[in-house]
Design a protein around this motif. Structure first.
Motif, PDB file in Angstrom:
ATOM      1  N   ILE A 182       0.857  -1.180   0.000  1.00 17.12           N
ATOM      2  CA  ILE A 182       0.000   0.000   0.000  1.00 17.12           C
ATOM      3  C   ILE A 182       0.893   1.230   0.000  1.00 17.12           C
ATOM      4  CG2 ILE A 182      -1.772   1.293   1.250  1.00 17.12           C
ATOM      5  CD1 ILE A 182      -2.752  -1.380   2.387  1.00 17.12           C
ATOM      6  N   VAL A 183       0.722   2.064  -1.017  1.00 14.45           N
ATOM      7  CA  VAL A 183       1.507   3.294  -1.141  1.00 14.45           C
ATOM      8  C   VAL A 183       0.704   4.412  -0.493  1.00 14.45           C
ATOM      9  CG1 VAL A 183       2.649   4.891  -2.714  1.00 14.45           C
ATOM     10  CG2 VAL A 183       2.441   2.461  -3.328  1.00 14.45           C
ATOM     11  N   GLY A 184       1.176   4.912   0.621  1.00 17.00           N
ATOM     12  CA  GLY A 184       0.485   5.972   1.342  1.00 17.00           C
ATOM     13  C   GLY A 184       0.014   5.498   2.697  1.00 17.00           C
ATOM     14  N   ALA A 185       0.505   6.140   3.753  1.00 14.71           N
ATOM     15  CA  ALA A 185       0.189   5.721   5.119  1.00 14.71           C
ATOM     16  C   ALA A 185      -0.727   6.724   5.797  1.00 14.71           C
ATOM     17  CB  ALA A 185       1.471   5.538   5.932  1.00 14.71           C
ATOM     18  N   PHE A 192      -7.104   0.223   4.764  1.00 16.37           N
ATOM     19  CA  PHE A 192      -7.007  -0.985   3.946  1.00 16.37           C
ATOM     20  C   PHE A 192      -5.932  -1.931   4.470  1.00 16.37           C
ATOM     21  CE2 PHE A 192      -9.398   1.467   0.726  1.00 16.37           C
ATOM     22  CZ  PHE A 192     -10.382   0.523   0.458  1.00 16.37           C
ATOM     23  N   ALA A 193      -4.883  -1.393   5.065  1.00 16.27           N
ATOM     24  CA  ALA A 193      -3.887  -2.265   5.705  1.00 16.27           C
ATOM     25  C   ALA A 193      -4.546  -3.032   6.848  1.00 16.27           C
ATOM     26  CB  ALA A 193      -2.716  -1.436   6.217  1.00 16.27           C
ATOM     27  N   VAL A 204       0.796  -7.752   4.232  1.00 17.11           N
ATOM     28  CA  VAL A 204       0.644  -6.356   3.831  1.00 17.11           C
ATOM     29  C   VAL A 204       1.931  -5.583   4.071  1.00 17.11           C
ATOM     30  CG1 VAL A 204      -0.655  -4.218   4.182  1.00 17.11           C
ATOM     31  CG2 VAL A 204      -1.839  -6.427   4.344  1.00 17.11           C
ATOM     32  N   HIS A 205       2.345  -4.818   3.060  1.00 18.86           N
ATOM     33  CA  HIS A 205       3.450  -3.869   3.179  1.00 18.86           C
ATOM     34  C   HIS A 205       2.848  -2.459   3.122  1.00 18.86           C
ATOM     35  CE1 HIS A 205       6.559  -6.860   1.281  1.00 18.86           C
ATOM     36  NE2 HIS A 205       5.678  -7.468   2.049  1.00 18.86           N
ATOM     37  N   LYS A 270      -0.047  -7.714  -5.451  1.00 18.19           N
ATOM     38  CA  LYS A 270      -0.888  -6.571  -5.790  1.00 18.19           C
ATOM     39  C   LYS A 270      -0.368  -5.318  -5.098  1.00 18.19           C
ATOM     40  CE  LYS A 270      -3.808  -9.358  -7.911  1.00 18.19           C
ATOM     41  NZ  LYS A 270      -3.938  -9.398  -9.394  1.00 18.19           N
ATOM     42  N   ALA A 271      -0.843  -4.171  -5.596  1.00 22.78           N
ATOM     43  CA  ALA A 271      -0.489  -2.895  -4.980  1.00 22.78           C
ATOM     44  C   ALA A 271      -1.728  -2.009  -4.937  1.00 22.78           C
ATOM     45  CB  ALA A 271       0.628  -2.202  -5.758  1.00 22.78           C
ATOM     46  N   LEU A 272      -1.801  -1.178  -3.910  1.00 25.76           N
ATOM     47  CA  LEU A 272      -2.862  -0.176  -3.779  1.00 25.76           C
ATOM     48  C   LEU A 272      -2.203   1.185  -3.628  1.00 25.76           C
ATOM     49  CD1 LEU A 272      -5.789   0.811  -3.288  1.00 25.76           C
ATOM     50  CD2 LEU A 272      -5.431   0.289  -0.856  1.00 25.76           C
TER      51      LEU A 272
END
Length: 494
Positions: A182-185, A192-193, A204-205, A270-272
């Protein structure tokens, strides 16, 4: 050309609220929507994602208490869960459709029209609507823009909504991925994490360019969330910068550069991409109107734009992007046009919820915001371990924290609740903030027992020096101190 008192463009939460408030004033209303009734708030936003969160929370409880419930090794069906989420969305859409299509039954016939098509403001009072079969032009004395926002995309990331998703495309996912970055914290990324890690099928990363997630929130809040995410095997990439992301052999390959200059390559299924949202105002108004906008959205003065008969509400403006705020602005705009609002449009007492693990609810200022304004304040907090309801739920992780002015009035500046039932704990405080009241009123409220909100009362009593549990004894669970001139001072006598 058909004429209306007000034309509302966009049938999401803000637009729908505006249209229905105009009906209250017996005004002729046209509500225009080009995609789906309910907008992103229902289909890709709050209702959709929070249904996922609720189901994931129940899944995590089954995993957590597997021994007691004989559910060890349970496998969750992605397709069945996805179907349940879609049913929730459809229930709300059908309710709105039924309501909308029958609204004229209880009022003057023909007062409300719903038009499907792509709307464009071509003149100060004219809107062109391109539908499937025809293009029509309608006239409105007033126009309200409520076209919402879409996920922000980054040019260097090849988003295809198959391997690399935005939140709008995530519903196309067909199974729990074994791994996801997931790009963006921020709030959406952390939500979503939480969702994917709750089910336990996805590693999850989470990429965070700073040293902690949710940088706008107080450190004590963030510590709880980070600890829980990492306990569910979430890998938080701190102090990292995404330098490359590509799709290679059906996998997502991304490269991170850390603040010490080192680099590392990772491969996930996958990536979000969750790096904020952008307002939908491109090609919405003819350039000749000279509607004032900036990078954050349409510029407005309490919903009125630079064109006196055109208003803007919801995510399309530069104000706070929340469903409850959009609805508030939609109703306020109509009241300002056709009547007189009973109260000014203020944002200081707006309640927020972050659906994390545990959930986080807030109203008013946190400590970061209070310090940014150079305020001196008192802060009091009580741990969930001191609240009987939390003990009964067998979940004492969390706390309640309240900020008040550092004077005899002790007016409430803000509150944060981290833990179970957090969202139900903030409304009384929101009301007191809007009424500009102090802590005394809060301390004298009688709450149901046992309930989480009893902790709020105990916080108030702590500030007044009459709490049942004594902070001097439970110093690890109860805090009462002042903040002034960059320093904390303990108010509790040893």
């Amino acid at each position: 050309m058909k004429k209306y008192d007000v034309i509302v463009i966009g049938a999401g939460p803000a637009g729908y609220a505006a249209a229905m408030r105009a009906v209250d004033f017996k005004k002729k209303v046209a509500l225009i929507e080009k995609k789906q009734l309910g907008g992103a708030g229902i289909h890709h936003g709050a209702l959709w994602s929070k249904t996922w969160w609720e189901l994931s929370r129940e899944a995590y409880m089954l995993r957590k208490h597997g021994d007691a419930f004989n559910t060890d090794g349970i496998v969750f069906s992605y397709n069945k869960i996805q179907s349940e989420v879609r049913r929730a969305v459809q229930e709300r859409v059908e309710q709105l459709e039924h309501h909308m299509h029958n609204i004229n039954v209880s009022i003057e016939d023909g007062l409300f029209d719903y038009i499907q098509g792509n709307a464009r403001v071509t003149g100060k009072h004219e809107v062109e609507v391109k539908g499937l079969n025809e293009t029509l032009t309608i006239e409105g004395q007033y126009i309200i823009l409520a076209t919402g926002s879409t996920p922000r995309k980054l040019a260097e990331i090849p988003i295809d909504e198959e391997h690399i998703f935005t939140s709008d495309g995530l519903d196309k996912l067909e199974a729990f991925p074994k791994s996801m970055v997931i790009v963006g914290a921020g709030v959406i990324g952390c939500e979503f994490a939480t969702i994917f890690s709750n089910f336990g099928h996805t590693k999850v990363h989470l990429i965070d360019k700073g040293d902690r997630i949710l940088p706008f929130e107080d450190e004590d809040v963030v510590k709880v969330i980070e600890r829980n995410l990492e306990a569910k095997n979430v890998l938080i990439h701190r102090n990292s910068r995404l330098t490359e992301m590509k799709i290679e052999g059906g996998m997502v390959v991304y490269t991170l550069e850390y603040t010490d200059g080192s680099k590392e390559v990772f491969r996930v299924e996958k990536a979000l991409v969750s790096v904020g949202r952008v307002p939908n105002y491109q090609n919405l108004c003819d350039e000749s109107l000279n509607l004032k906008v900036d990078g954050r959205g349409i510029i407005d003065d309490h919903t009125q734009t630079s064109i006196d008969n055109i208003y803007a509400v919801g995510d399309i403006t530069a104000d706070i992007s929340l469903v409850n705020v959009g609805e508030l602005e939609g109703r306020f705009a109509v009241e300002r046009i056709f009547g007189k609002p009973e109260r000014p449009l203020i944002y200081e007492n707006i309640s927020t919820i972050m659906f994390l693990s545990p959930e986080v609810a807030g109203v008013g200022m946190n400590e970061i915001q209070a310090r940014a304004k150079d305020l001196e304040y008192k802060v009091v907090s009580i741990d969930y371990s001191c609240i009987p309801r939390a003990i009964a739920m067998r979940n004492t992780q969390g706390f309640i924290k309240i900020l008040v002015t550092n004077d005899d009035e002790q007016k409430i500046l803000g509150m944060r609740v981290v833990g179970e039932h957090a969202s139900s704990a903030i409304q009384a405080v929101a009301l007191l903030i809007s009424m500009d009241k102090g802590i005394k009123e809060l301390a004298e409220l009688i709450h149901p027992h046992p309930s989480i909100i009893e902790g709020i009362q105990e916080c108030g009593r702590m500030l007044l020096g009459k709490s049942m549990l004594k902070p001097a004894v439970l110093r690890n669970a109860m805090v009462c101190k002042t903040y002034a001139k960059g320093k904390y001072a303990d108010l509790i006598e040893v």
